[in-house]
Scaffold this motif. Structure first.
Motif: not given
Length: 308
Positions: A131-135, A160-168
């Motif tokens: 995972a490089a981030g979570g949604r 690209a990741i930060e625009s979609r991620m909603t959790f770590i």
């Protein structure tokens, strides 16, 4: 910036020793380590026998014992409480092995000043990204791991990741003092699984922001303490039950109206995951977790007993 590295243990001193060895190689040197042992007295004694009081670079290692087993969130909260003077806290799974530059990369992103918590690239021993981030997808009661199965050495664009991620992902998440002050502690009534998702969802609702550091790479041997990485028909009850229960509890807590779609979706996805592979026991564990969520059962599952 002084960082407290928070690790929750449960009868796994070998994992702790290997994790501490990886921390000794970090480029960033201004940190301390707090390990909370959630196991019984024998587990705490076993940990004390192998864990050093400080690392080779002089960083102190503090051991905390929580014999009643307050769960992963409870362990994290106790680690934070034991190191309140830190500027930031790095929540790290005991089966995580950070690359030497991981913490530096996370801090570089945090100190840019526009985010309050940062995650990096979790990757498997195969070299593929976990995972490089979570949604979080509340209408399906499911989490999506961004960047999954990409080679870890393949560049990932931060925006690209930060625009979609909603959790770590909770296996490696760096949180600032502001994050802890505003969002508060992790919810201990989740006990295990999804507590970091709820923490981030709650934080974002409070106006906090999440960031991603593509150069922060952390090797993760997923599920070493829970058995969640086992062959699908050998997976134990606890991780399946808790995962399904807590996803629906999160929907219930954060967006109750989404239960209308989340409940049938959770059942359908569970059947599609386990039935074609003949994993009938695992399907049953998941359905039991869903039923527990409908009953609003929280905390340690009754099947674990008081001593677990």
């Amino acid at each position: 910036m002084h960082v407290s590295i928070c690790i929750v243990a449960f009868h796994n001193p070998g994992d702790i020793v290997e994790c501490l060895a990886a921390l000794e190689e970090l480029d960033h040197r201004d940190f301390e380590v707090v390990v909370c042992e959630n196991g019984d007295a024998s587990a705490y004694q076993a940990l004390r026998q192998v864990a050093p009081s400080e690392l080779s670079g002089g960083q102190p290692v503090q051991l905390v014992h929580a014999p009643t087993n307050p769960g992963y969130a409870g362990g994290v909260n106790r680690c934070i409480a034991a190191s309140r003077d830190a500027d930031a806290w790095w929540v790290l799974n005991p089966d995580a092995r950070p690359d030497p530059g991981a913490l530096t990369a996370l801090l570089d992103r945090l100190t840019m000043g526009d985010v309050d918590a940062v995650g990096g690239c979790l990757y498997y021993p195969s070299g593929l990204i976990q995972a490089a981030g979570g949604r979080w997808r509340p209408r399906l009661a499911r989490v999506e791991s961004l960047g999954r199965d990409r080679p870890v050495d393949q560049p990932i664009e931060r925006h690209a990741i930060e625009s979609r991620m909603t959790f770590i992902h909770g296996a490696a998440m760096l949180v600032s003092a502001r994050f802890v002050d505003v969002a508060g502690p992790m919810r201990e009534d989740y006990f295990l699984y999804c507590e970091e998702v709820e923490w981030c969802v709650r934080a974002v609702k409070a106006g906090l922001r999440l960031g991603f550091a593509p150069d922060a790479r952390i090797l993760h041997a997923q599920g070493s303490t829970t058995g969640s990485a086992d062959d699908i028909r050998k997976r134990p009850r606890l991780p399946i039950y808790m995962d399904e229960r807590n996803k629906l509890l999160l929907v219930r807590d954060s967006s109750r109206a989404d239960l209308l779609t989340a409940l049938p979706a959770a059942i359908l996805l569970l059947v599609l995951r386990y039935a074609p592979k003949g994993a009938w026991a695992q399907l049953r564990y998941g359905l039991q977790g869903i039923l527990a969520a409908l009953r609003n059962e929280r905390g340690k599952p009754r099947s674990m007993g008081k001593a677990a």
